[in-house]
Design a protein around this motif. Structure first.
Motif, short mmCIF file in Angstrom:
data_model
loop_
_atom_site.label_atom_id
_atom_site.label_comp_id
_atom_site.label_asym_id
_atom_site.label_seq_id
_atom_site.Cartn_x
_atom_site.Cartn_y
_atom_site.Cartn_z
N LEU A 25 0.83 -1.21 0.00
CA LEU A 25 0.00 0.00 0.00
C LEU A 25 0.86 1.26 0.00
O LEU A 25 0.53 2.25 -0.66
CB LEU A 25 -0.93 0.00 1.22
N HIS A 26 1.98 1.22 0.76
CA HIS A 26 2.88 2.38 0.77
C HIS A 26 3.46 2.61 -0.63
O HIS A 26 3.56 3.75 -1.09
CB HIS A 26 4.00 2.15 1.77
N GLN A 27 3.84 1.52 -1.29
CA GLN A 27 4.38 1.66 -2.64
C GLN A 27 3.34 2.23 -3.61
O GLN A 27 3.64 3.11 -4.43
CB GLN A 27 4.86 0.29 -3.14
N LEU A 28 2.10 1.68 -3.49
CA LEU A 28 1.04 2.20 -4.36
C LEU A 28 0.75 3.66 -4.07
O LEU A 28 0.48 4.45 -4.98
CB LEU A 28 -0.23 1.36 -4.15
N ASN A 29 0.82 4.02 -2.79
CA ASN A 29 0.58 5.42 -2.42
C ASN A 29 1.65 6.33 -3.00
O ASN A 29 1.36 7.43 -3.50
CB ASN A 29 0.53 5.53 -0.90
N LYS A 30 2.91 5.85 -2.96
CA LYS A 30 3.98 6.65 -3.55
C LYS A 30 3.77 6.81 -5.05
O LYS A 30 4.01 7.88 -5.63
CB LYS A 30 5.32 5.97 -3.28
N GLU A 31 3.34 5.70 -5.69
CA GLU A 31 3.11 5.76 -7.13
C GLU A 31 1.98 6.74 -7.47
O GLU A 31 2.07 7.50 -8.44
CB GLU A 31 2.76 4.36 -7.65
N LEU A 32 0.92 6.71 -6.66
CA LEU A 32 -0.19 7.64 -6.89
C LEU A 32 0.26 9.08 -6.70
O LEU A 32 -0.14 9.98 -7.45
CB LEU A 32 -1.34 7.32 -5.93
N LYS A 33 1.10 9.31 -5.67
CA LYS A 33 1.60 10.67 -5.45
C LYS A 33 2.46 11.11 -6.64
O LYS A 33 2.39 12.26 -7.07
CB LYS A 33 2.40 10.72 -4.16
N ARG A 34 3.28 10.17 -7.15
CA ARG A 34 4.12 10.51 -8.30
C ARG A 34 3.27 10.87 -9.51
O ARG A 34 3.52 11.87 -10.20
CB ARG A 34 5.04 9.32 -8.63
N ARG A 54 0.81 14.91 -13.08
CA ARG A 54 -0.39 15.56 -13.61
C ARG A 54 -0.36 17.07 -13.34
O ARG A 54 -0.63 17.87 -14.23
CB ARG A 54 -1.63 14.94 -12.96
N ARG A 55 -0.03 17.43 -12.10
CA ARG A 55 -0.02 18.85 -11.77
C ARG A 55 1.04 19.60 -12.58
O ARG A 55 0.81 20.72 -13.04
CB ARG A 55 0.23 19.03 -10.27
N GLU A 56 2.23 18.97 -12.72
CA GLU A 56 3.27 19.61 -13.52
C GLU A 56 2.83 19.79 -14.97
O GLU A 56 3.07 20.83 -15.58
CB GLU A 56 4.55 18.77 -13.45
N PHE A 57 2.17 18.76 -15.52
CA PHE A 57 1.73 18.85 -16.90
C PHE A 57 0.68 19.96 -17.07
O PHE A 57 0.71 20.73 -18.02
CB PHE A 57 1.17 17.50 -17.34
N LEU A 58 -0.25 20.02 -16.14
CA LEU A 58 -1.27 21.07 -16.22
C LEU A 58 -0.63 22.45 -16.11
O LEU A 58 -1.05 23.40 -16.78
CB LEU A 58 -2.30 20.87 -15.11
N ALA A 59 0.37 22.56 -15.23
CA ALA A 59 1.05 23.84 -15.11
C ALA A 59 1.77 24.20 -16.41
O ALA A 59 1.76 25.35 -16.85
CB ALA A 59 2.04 23.79 -13.94
#
Length: 533
Positions: A284-293, A298-303
């Protein structure tokens, strides 16, 4: 020996309980009979009360009907009459039910009273109908006199005393039945007290006798349970008697052994479960890190896209304003302006498609549409757009390039995006009245596009970080606060995807030169790609 004594106690207790049960059953039947008579009396009392209320309500409705002829009064008469006969039917059913009980003492009187009520109600309907006919014949005085006489003689003189007598009789019957029931309850209470005293004496005596034989085994069993409860699974009860307690101790020891075995299995299972929980937690921690990445991408691309939308919008607005301000322009000039606006609109559409792709694909990777692009034509069109952006600050833009086509393989909109990034930065950070020089040259198998401005320049210590995301040099921060540090990193990413590169040389407060290198394609490669297409 213990079984025999216990059997005697059980047999005696059973006989005593059976005798007590029979006595209580007989007493409860007597109480139930008196309670039933009391309930029937109270029900008859309630029925008489309702009959009285419904009768007087119906009489009032009939009298109101003689005074007024409205449909509402007629409906009220029929409704009250229906309720009156329902109450009379309930009273008749109760009287019949009470007539079938074994202890009913006033059966004829009750039925006769009900018959009198029925006869009176039938007679009252006849009298009211007679008064109604007199009123309809116009004999209102006779109708009023007949109604008054019926009210005084029949309702007040006969019906009310009959109701009062019936209610009084039922109240008396209910009170008598209640008193008899209370007497039987008192007798049952004394029987229960006596039986309880005898049971207590017998239980105390038999309990003392049995306790003498079971105290030691029970103490041993209690000690065993305490040891097991405290977690000592190795403890065993030492009771070697051949009676029931010895049998119980043997099974108790087996139970302790089984509990010890099950406890060991639980420990092993818990260890395995904890290991699995740790593994799942790590996943779950790994998946959470992947989701954060992915969310950061996404945010960088939108910016990035938001940053890049500004330049085409600025140029489109500038082209439109310049075209509208112009006087005596010919058709070709208008077509050229509209053509540039169309191209910039397509550029904006490219950015919007990127946003749509991001929403569908959950990724921030740019998509490319590869084709052969005339770099000379692309640079010339970009310079015209730069001129529109630079016009606001009276900045001149010059182009040094050959008119012959220079072909590269890439995405036309993305390459225009790179040029827009460089041109927008040059226009924004150049001083008013300055100049921007764009040059297109061929260096072997590569084409170079250089853009030189006379702007604020870049400090030496910031040059190595200029292509990092969100980085802005200190003099750029002091000059303008509307930048995000996203354009140059995006330009570098696009050029890398095309196999190209971008470099910069700069002198602070004097200007900067950005150089873009792209691989050229030969005429044979161009023909092969066209044939494949």
């Amino acid at each position: 020996m213990f079984r025999f004594r216990l059997a005697i106690v059980i047999v005696v207790s059973f006989c005593f309980v059976l005798l007590l049960g029979v006595a209580l059953y007989w007493g409860s039947n007597q109480v139930a009979g008196h309670f039933q008579r009391s309930q029937m009396a109270y029900e008859a009392f309630d029925h008489y009360e309702r009959l009285s209320q419904e009768a007087y309500r119906h009489f009032k409705q009939r009298m109101d009907r003689l005074i007024t002829t409205s449909p509402t009064a007629a409906a009220g008469v029929e409704s009250s009459k229906q309720r009156l006969y329902e109450a009379m039917q309930e009273l008749r059913n109760t009287a019949v039910a009470e007539n079938h009980t074994e202890d009913s003492q006033n059966k004829p009187a009750e039925l006769e009273r009900v018959a009198h009520f029925t006869a009176f109600l039938d007679a009252s309907q006849y009298r009211f109908n007679e008064v109604e006919r007199l009123r309809q014949q116009g004999k209102n005085e006779l109708a009023v006199k007949a109604l008054s006489k019926f009210s005084e003689e029949e309702i007040d003189g006969k019906f009310q005393p009959l109701i009062d007598a019936a209610i009084s009789a039922e109240r008396e019957k209910a009170g008598k039945a209640k008193q008899e029931m209370e007497d039987w309850v008192a007798q049952s209470r004394w029987i229960a007290i006596l039986a309880s005293v005898i049971a207590a004496i017998f239980s105390l005596t038999s309990g003392v006798l049995l306790l003498r034989g079971v105290r030691k085994p029970i103490e041993a069993l209690m000690k065993g349970t305490d040891e097991i409860a405290s977690g000592n699974m190795d403890y065993r009860i030492a009771l070697n008697t051949r009676d029931e307690f010895g049998y119980l101790a043997s099974h108790f020891n087996q139970m302790a052994q089984e509990l010890e075995f099950q406890q060991n299995k639980l420990r092993e299972g818990r260890a395995v479960l904890e290991k699995r929980v740790d593994e799942r937690t790590s996943e779950l921690h790994q998946l959470n890190k992947e989701l954060k990445r992915m969310d950061n991408e996404r945010r960088e691309f939108l910016a990035d896209i938001s940053h890049e939308l500004r330049t085409p919008i600025t140029v489109i607005r500038g082209e439109a304003e310049v075209t509208l301000r112009g006087q005596d322009r010919d058709t070709e000039e208008y077509k050229d302006a509209l053509h540039r606006i169309v191209e910039l609109s397509m550029q904006l559409g490219k950015y919007v498609n990127d946003l749509l792709f991001l929403a569908r694909a959950e990724t921030a990777n740019l998509q490319f549409e590869w084709d052969n692009v005339d770099l000379a034509e692309l640079v010339a069109g970009a310079v015209e757009n730069f001129q529109v952006m630079a016009e606001e600050n009276s900045i001149s833009v010059s182009l040094n390039a050959s008119t012959e086509p220079l072909w590269v393989h890439g995405d036309k909109q993305r390459l225009r995006q790179v040029l827009f990034i460089l041109g927008d930065n040059a226009c924004r950070y150049s001083k008013a009245g300055g100049s921007i020089a764009v040059a297109l040259r061929v260096n072997g198998k590569r084409a170079s596009v250089s853009l030189t401005d006379q702007g604020i320049g870049i400090p030496v210590q910031d040059l190595e970080h200029i292509f990092d995301r969100h980085f802005r040099s200190r003099n750029a921060l002091a000059s303008r606060d509307d930048g995000k540090g996203l354009g140059l990193p995006m330009a570098k990413s696009i050029l890398k995807a095309h196999g190209g590169s971008i470099t910069v040389t700069s002198i602070e407060n004097s200007g900067s030169t950005f150089t873009v290198m792209l691989p050229l394609i030969s005429a044979e490669q161009d023909d092969n790609q066209n044939n494949e297409t």
